[in-house]
Design a protein around this motif. Structure first.
Motif, PDB file in Angstrom:
ATOM      1  N   ARG A  17       0.898  -1.264  -0.172  1.00 48.92           N
ATOM      2  CA  ARG A  17       0.099   0.070   0.103  1.00 48.92           C
ATOM      3  C   ARG A  17       0.899   1.127   0.021  1.00 48.92           C
ATOM      4  NH1 ARG A  17      -4.983   1.835   0.533  1.00 48.92           N
ATOM      5  NH2 ARG A  17      -5.444   3.679   1.258  1.00 48.92           N
ATOM      6  N   ASP A  31      -6.130   1.407  -3.122  1.00 49.54           N
ATOM      7  CA  ASP A  31      -7.389   1.016  -2.735  1.00 49.54           C
ATOM      8  C   ASP A  31      -7.875  -0.028  -3.757  1.00 49.54           C
ATOM      9  OD1 ASP A  31      -7.490   2.849  -0.872  1.00 49.54           O
ATOM     10  OD2 ASP A  31      -8.960   4.373  -1.907  1.00 49.54           O
ATOM     11  N   ARG A  35      -9.052  -3.913  -2.743  1.00 47.78           N
ATOM     12  CA  ARG A  35     -10.494  -4.726  -3.003  1.00 47.78           C
ATOM     13  C   ARG A  35     -10.127  -5.802  -3.782  1.00 47.78           C
ATOM     14  NH1 ARG A  35     -15.679  -2.945  -5.460  1.00 47.78           N
ATOM     15  NH2 ARG A  35     -16.400  -5.215  -5.575  1.00 47.78           N
TER      16      ARG A  35
END
Ligand SMILES: CC(C)(COP(=O)(O)OP(=O)(O)OC[C@H]1O[C@@H](n2cnc3c(N)ncnc32)[C@H](O)[C@@H]1OP(=O)(O)O)[C@@H](O)C(=O)NCCC(=O)NCCS
Length: 164
Positions: A17, A31, A35
């Protein structure tokens, strides 16, 4: 220093991330990857490691398509580690793993000037119906005659809908 490639493990998630936040202007890609993981749509997730640090990442996710296809992306390399061939290593290694796992094709959306060096070709993707259809949408067939019909709908995994 030696760069090593490995399958992503759950413990890599925070570093991946952070890397995506550094490599892209917004959190969209960071993101998106979370997901994909949440949805079980990471078919091949690869980290490039130097010492114990994650310096690169590439992910391939299953597409809804007329053949067994993967979508490549995002691909990212830590800004200070770019231009050393690490992006290329991740892409080539991921494509090789996809071939060995029996996937038929890989699609990618991006700069043709970059992805063409790995064999991705806009002409191979041009007959398919996709929200991304155009000169930046490319395909790399992994089996001889798999793209013969070159028609039908190809859709990225559900996580990508947030980007459309
Ligand atoms: C794209 C990216 C993954 C490449 O990683 P890398 O480790 O630098 O890649 P390589 O060293 O294998 O190749 C570098 C070469 O790719 C080419 N290249 C990189 N980005 C390019 C682009 N957007 N368009 C055209 N060519 C590009 C250049 O020719 C560069 O050559 P140079 O080193 O002589 O400048 C990296 O630049 C990155 O993380 N960028 C930000 C995130 C991003 O845009 N990802 C791609 C879209 S998902």
């Amino acid at each position: 220093m030696t760069v090593q490639l490995a399958r992503e493990a759950p413990g890599h998630a925070p570093a991946i991330r952070e890397l995506l936040l550094q490599a892209f202007p917004t959190a969209l890609e960071a993101d998106l990857v979370e997901r994909l993981r949440h949805d079980g749509d990471v078919a091949i997730g690869l980290v490039a490691m130097e010492e114990d640090a994650v310096i690169g990442y590439a992910v391939f996710s299953p597409m809804a398509a007329p053949m067994k296809a993967l979508g490549l992306g995002p691909v990212a390399v830590r800004p200070e580690c770019q231009h050393r061939g690490i992006g290329g290593m991740l892409i080539r290694n991921g494509v090789q793993r996809a071939r060995e796992a029996g996937w038929d094709a890989v699609f990618v959306l991006g700069a043709a000037a970059y992805y063409s060096r790995f064999g991705f070709d806009p002409a191979q993707a041009s007959g398919f119906d996709s929200p991304y259809a155009g000169p930046h949408f490319m395909a790399l067939p992994l089996k001889g005659d798999i793209m013969q019909s070159r028609s039908g709908r190809v859709d990225y995994a559900a996580a990508f809908r947030a980007l459309e």
